[in-house]
Design a protein around this motif. Structure first.
Motif, PDB file in Angstrom:
ATOM      1  N   PHE A  55       0.913  -1.283   0.027  1.00 38.84           N
ATOM      2  CA  PHE A  55       0.139  -0.115   0.000  1.00 38.84           C
ATOM      3  C   PHE A  55       0.875   1.240  -0.027  1.00 38.84           C
ATOM      4  O   PHE A  55       0.600   2.195  -0.723  1.00 38.84           O
ATOM      5  CB  PHE A  55      -0.943  -0.036   1.234  1.00 38.84           C
ATOM      6  CG  PHE A  55      -2.156  -0.967   0.981  1.00 38.84           C
ATOM      7  CD1 PHE A  55      -2.887  -1.138  -0.188  1.00 38.84           C
ATOM      8  CD2 PHE A  55      -2.551  -1.517   2.084  1.00 38.84           C
ATOM      9  CE1 PHE A  55      -3.790  -1.784  -0.482  1.00 38.84           C
ATOM     10  CE2 PHE A  55      -3.811  -2.403   2.158  1.00 38.84           C
ATOM     11  CZ  PHE A  55      -4.404  -2.461   0.597  1.00 38.84           C
ATOM     12  N   LEU A  56       1.908   1.060   0.734  1.00 37.37           N
ATOM     13  CA  LEU A  56       2.779   2.484   0.532  1.00 37.37           C
ATOM     14  C   LEU A  56       3.218   2.590  -0.711  1.00 37.37           C
ATOM     15  O   LEU A  56       3.593   3.817  -1.034  1.00 37.37           O
ATOM     16  CB  LEU A  56       3.976   2.306   1.588  1.00 37.37           C
ATOM     17  CG  LEU A  56       3.459   2.509   3.038  1.00 37.37           C
ATOM     18  CD1 LEU A  56       4.871   2.233   3.965  1.00 37.37           C
ATOM     19  CD2 LEU A  56       3.187   3.873   3.210  1.00 37.37           C
ATOM     20  N   ALA A  85       2.027   1.661  -3.636  1.00 40.47           N
ATOM     21  CA  ALA A  85       0.966   2.367  -4.331  1.00 40.47           C
ATOM     22  C   ALA A  85       0.519   3.735  -4.136  1.00 40.47           C
ATOM     23  O   ALA A  85       0.556   4.777  -5.240  1.00 40.47           O
ATOM     24  CB  ALA A  85      -0.105   1.288  -4.184  1.00 40.47           C
ATOM     25  N   GLY A  86       0.689   3.777  -2.666  1.00 48.83           N
ATOM     26  CA  GLY A  86       0.416   5.324  -2.120  1.00 48.83           C
ATOM     27  C   GLY A  86       1.429   6.347  -3.022  1.00 48.83           C
ATOM     28  O   GLY A  86       1.226   7.481  -3.314  1.00 48.83           O
ATOM     29  N   TYR A 120       0.568   7.150  -6.669  1.00 48.09           N
ATOM     30  CA  TYR A 120      -0.370   8.023  -6.647  1.00 48.09           C
ATOM     31  C   TYR A 120      -0.114   9.423  -6.174  1.00 48.09           C
ATOM     32  O   TYR A 120      -0.432  10.422  -6.958  1.00 48.09           O
ATOM     33  CB  TYR A 120      -1.813   7.629  -5.440  1.00 48.09           C
ATOM     34  CG  TYR A 120      -2.466   6.669  -6.003  1.00 48.09           C
ATOM     35  CD1 TYR A 120      -3.661   6.915  -7.075  1.00 48.09           C
ATOM     36  CD2 TYR A 120      -2.675   4.909  -5.781  1.00 48.09           C
ATOM     37  CE1 TYR A 120      -4.185   5.854  -7.704  1.00 48.09           C
ATOM     38  CE2 TYR A 120      -3.584   4.229  -6.335  1.00 48.09           C
ATOM     39  CZ  TYR A 120      -4.212   4.721  -7.253  1.00 48.09           C
ATOM     40  OH  TYR A 120      -5.280   3.627  -7.807  1.00 48.09           O
ATOM     41  N   TRP A 121       0.766   9.374  -5.224  1.00 50.40           N
ATOM     42  CA  TRP A 121       1.131  10.925  -4.549  1.00 50.40           C
ATOM     43  C   TRP A 121       2.068  11.692  -5.442  1.00 50.40           C
ATOM     44  O   TRP A 121       1.698  12.704  -5.991  1.00 50.40           O
ATOM     45  CB  TRP A 121       2.058  10.580  -3.306  1.00 50.40           C
ATOM     46  CG  TRP A 121       2.161  11.981  -2.605  1.00 50.40           C
ATOM     47  CD1 TRP A 121       1.705  12.717  -1.839  1.00 50.40           C
ATOM     48  CD2 TRP A 121       3.663  12.761  -2.747  1.00 50.40           C
ATOM     49  NE1 TRP A 121       2.368  13.742  -1.467  1.00 50.40           N
ATOM     50  CE2 TRP A 121       3.605  13.643  -2.205  1.00 50.40           C
ATOM     51  CE3 TRP A 121       4.840  12.252  -3.415  1.00 50.40           C
ATOM     52  CZ2 TRP A 121       4.670  14.735  -2.060  1.00 50.40           C
ATOM     53  CZ3 TRP A 121       5.893  13.176  -3.456  1.00 50.40           C
ATOM     54  CH2 TRP A 121       5.560  14.416  -2.705  1.00 50.40           C
TER      55      TRP A 121
END
Lengths: 401, 399
Positions: free
Chosen positions: A370-371, A373-374, A377-378
């Motif tokens: 998740f980090l 993927a985040g 996105y970020w």
């Protein structure tokens, strides 16, 4: 808490500050009053705890091998590996346009380099295969090339805006391919996935919702009550409903409403996203239309132009120009919102991330995946929001602060 | 499409002489009629297809299913049994949505206010931390943040027997957060009399002070006086009542789980955390913009009058900034309410989650969708009514 003084005097009349020393800077910015000193100490403690515990986790506990092992699906899903050049071509198109936009918007070379250099560096540092590195290098070269070609050519921005708009169908064409062709066989949307799908959904959503949004905005401002009521009702209905509901509705209702057409999952998600974005786009466009002074209508009427012609040639071009920053803002929030398609089972970036975690081989690695993927996105969202501010300034819509 | 401006053209003289399609009134009616027919035709086509599909499945369209037995369990919320009706299940969902929305609004406002003020601090470190917070949390999709909080943070907490303890009364573990609860004690009913008295006295003081201030034409804070009176009487009553009016019911670790106290499920904790952290970042930006919109002369004048920096902020700048801040913050609250539907991804039983379950069980897709949309729409309408009321109230009365 004290507000910081900013921009009280124009730069030329501002007294020249004495060359700052480190001690002086610390005293002025961190320890100027007793409570600020206290705040500084508390914040320092907080920063220390946050960074040290994160670093301990990231370097000792975290199992990052899950990322390189799943990098390709995370980025392009199950797109046929032999056809990956099509995604690269799409990416290079975007890279060139991005560079050109930075050039016309009057971005400084240094700033462009600051965005591109980490990418180039990362492509060298991370264990990527050589073809990937070459393509990333080409992307960097195209950003730079676009920047140099269009540097300072401010008057070309309408062409560029058009090029952005038409790059979307071009990219869709690249992804989709031609039925039965040897070089570019059709790739069904069920094979689209990862970051590529996320970006495509956002692009389709914006490109399709722009014309619909314009029509809805015109409809809402129409003097014909039936048209105006219908447009207003549709806009408010959609804006009052959460996106998940609309996506679910498109997912479940489209096959019910149109049973003859077999519309697949990705296209249904596109329909849902387009309906949702159109309502917001309509409100943006309406704001732009309201900003066009009345004299413009009157002048066009005095020249004997008909109503539709006035709209098309005089009013809309001015309104849309004012709306460009909010379209970019819409794109950013749509880019983030596309992650909701993971709920209806699409394998976009978040969907793939969830399926990686569900794999027993990578059990318990939620945080790492998740980090990562985040972070992707970020990176996109932050870069876009920073550049949208520059575009706004370059179009002369806000005064430089 | 005809525009607003078209109607302002002068009506051509001698309308009998011109042909039908040149006559604007007739043309407008014709356009609208065609439009209406087209819309109705499309809707009728869709509806027809739907009814045919439902008939093939042996279902009939309607809301009668609401009275049937739901038959599925809901993990938390107001009293509900699987033998209750679908309508009751939907109500549980609505209450859960409202619960998480209200809690989220309070938390997000606090975060937003603190971070927004902090991002204008003269302290470089505080300012930068606030900027980092805003830029990190507003640029990552909310759904991803929710999944992260839920599956990578809350579910990774220690098991029940090794809970994280704070003050021996707050327990954090993978089953959620356990905290002490206040319950009515023996003296509660007698204390209620004091509480009632306090409220009445507070209202009386409010109007009394306000009238007096108005007569003297002086500024002041009648609400502060009223609050002080109320709290004083209520506190007095607390000590006068022979038995303590409220008891603390702490969570106690039994063999397998905690009993007593209040329990927040991991799903609720995750959705609350995610919503408030995400929306807080947006509210912080609104607060920052609102404060910056207040003319610098205002704070300079206040400083020149000898007010302390905090007093300048709370007495001069913030009240004026509020006027700019409230409308966008209201729309953030609406976003928060709508975003609470993302809880479906982590299994918190709010309106949308319950709705999809009902849809799966009954096959009544459209009726359930219309119900869900009606709930969210009424939420928006109530909020925008409030916003209009507030804007009218706060409009600058210029002399």
């Amino acid at each position: 808490m004290q507000t910081s003084p900013q921009g009280a005097l124009p730069p030329s009349t501002r007294p020249r500050l004495a060359p700052a020393s480190l001690g002086r800077w610390l005293k002025e910015n961190l320890f100027n009053t007793w409570y600020n000193s206290l705040l500084t100490l508390v914040s320092l403690w907080f920063v220390w705890v946050a960074i040290s515990s994160t670093a301990r986790w990231a370097f000792a506990t975290a199992r990052w091998e899950v990322i390189p092992a799943n990098l390709t699906p995370l980025l392009i899903g199950t797109y046929p590996r032999g056809q990956v050049w099509r995604i690269w071509t799409a990416l290079l198109t975007v890279a060139f346009l991005a560079g050109a936009t930075a050039g016309t918007a009057g971005g400084r070379g240094k700033r462009v380099a600051a965005w591109v250099a980490p990418l180039a560096l990362a492509s060298l540092l991370f264990p990527l295969r050589w073809p990937t590195r070459v393509m990333l290098g080409a992307a960097v070269a195209l950003v730079a090339g676009g920047y140099w070609l269009f540097r300072g050519k401010r008057r070309l921005w309408p062409w560029l805006a058009g090029a952005w708009f038409f790059s979307f169908p071009w990219i869709l064409f690249l992804m989709w391919g031609i039925e039965g062709s040897g070089a570019m066989p059709r790739v069904e949307t069920s094979a689209w996935g990862g970051l590529a799908l996320t970006l495509i959904l956002a692009m389709v959503g914006i490109a399709a919702s722009l014309p619909i949004g314009i029509l809805l905005a015109l409809g809402r401002r129409s003097s014909l009550p039936v048209i105006s009521w219908c447009s207003t009702a549709l806009i408010e209905l959609v804006r009052g409903t959460p996106l998940v509901t609309i996506l679910f509705m498109a997912h479940l209702m489209v096959p019910i409403f149109l049973p003859e057409l077999r519309i697949d999952k990705v296209v249904r998600a596109m329909i849902g996203l387009t309906i949702f974005t159109s309502a917001y786009m309509a409100e943006n466009v309406r704001g732009g239309l309201q900003g066009v002074p009345k004299g413009q209508y009157e002048a066009a009427m005095a020249l004997g132009m008909s109503g539709p012609l006035t709209m098309l040639l005089v009013i809309l071009p001015q309104a849309l120009r004012a709306v460009i920053p909010s379209i970019v803002g819409q794109f950013i929030s749509l880019f983030k919102d596309t992650s909701l398609v993971a709920i209806i089972g699409l394998l976009d970036l978040l969907g793939i991330a969830r399926s990686v975690i569900a794999n027993p081989r990578w059990l318990g690695l939620q945080a790492e995946v998740f980090l990562f993927a985040g972070l992707i996105y970020w990176l996109f969202s932050f870069t876009l929001s920073q550049s949208s501010r520059r575009i706004e300034r370059a179009l002369g819509l806000t005064k430089p602060s | 499409m005809a525009s607003t401006q078209a109607s302002k053209r002068p009506e051509p003289a001698g309308r009998g002489a011109i042909s039908f399609w040149r006559h604007r009134g007739a043309r407008n009616i014709a356009i609208q009629a065609v439009f209406l027919v087209a819309v109705v035709a499309v809707i009728a086509y869709f509806y027809n297809n739907m009814i045919r599909g439902l008939n093939e499945l042996g279902l009939t369209f309607g809301y009668r299913f609401l009275g049937l037995e739901a038959g599925f369990a809901i993990s938390e919320g107001i009293a509900y049994q699987p033998s209750d009706s679908y309508a009751r299940a939907l109500l549980v969902g609505i209450v859960n949505t409202v619960k998480v929305t209200l809690a989220g609004i309070v938390a997000a406002s606090l975060i937003g206010l603190v971070v927004g003020v902090a991002s204008l601090s003269s302290n470089w470190l505080v300012r930068s931390l606030a900027r980092v917070y805003v830029e990190v949390f507003r640029n990552v999709p909310l759904l991803l943040q929710l999944l992260f909080w839920y599956s990578a943070v809350i579910l990774k907490l220690p098991p029940v027997r090794q809970s994280v303890e704070v003050f021996r009364s707050f327990f954090l573990n993978q089953r959620g957060l356990y905290l002490p609860r206040l319950i009515a004690g023996q003296g509660f009913s007698s204390w209620l009399w004091f509480a009632g008295l306090a409220l009445v006295a507070g209202v009386a003081v409010y109007f009394g002070v306000r009238r007096r201030l108005k007569r003297l034409d002086r500024p002041g804070f009648p609400s502060l006086w009223a609050l002080g009176t109320t709290l004083l009487i209520a506190a007095l009553g607390w000590f006068l009542v022979p038995h303590p009016p409220l008891d603390v019911d702490p969570p106690v670790l039994q063999r397998f789980n905690f009993t007593g106290g209040m329990h927040l499920s991991p799903e609720f904790a995750a959705i609350l955390l995610g919503l408030s952290v995400y929306t807080g970042a947006f509210i912080a930006e609104v607060v920052r913009g609102g404060i910056q919109a207040v003319d610098r002369g205002q704070s300079e004048a206040a400083l020149a009058l000898g007010l302390r920096p905090w007093a300048v902020m709370y007495l001069v700048v913030l009240p004026q900034a509020l006027r700019v801040i409230v409308p966008p913050v209201t729309s953030q609250y609406l976003n928060l309410a709508k975003n609470s539907s993302l809880a479906v991804a982590i299994g918190y039983p709010e309106l949308f989650n319950v709705g999809t379950t009902i849809m799966n069980q009954t096959g009544q897709t459209l009726p359930v969708f219309t119900l869900i949309m009606a709930c969210y729409l009424s939420l928006s309408l109530i909020t925008s009514a409030f916003m209009n009321w507030y804007n009218r109230k706060m409009r600058l009365d210029e002399r």
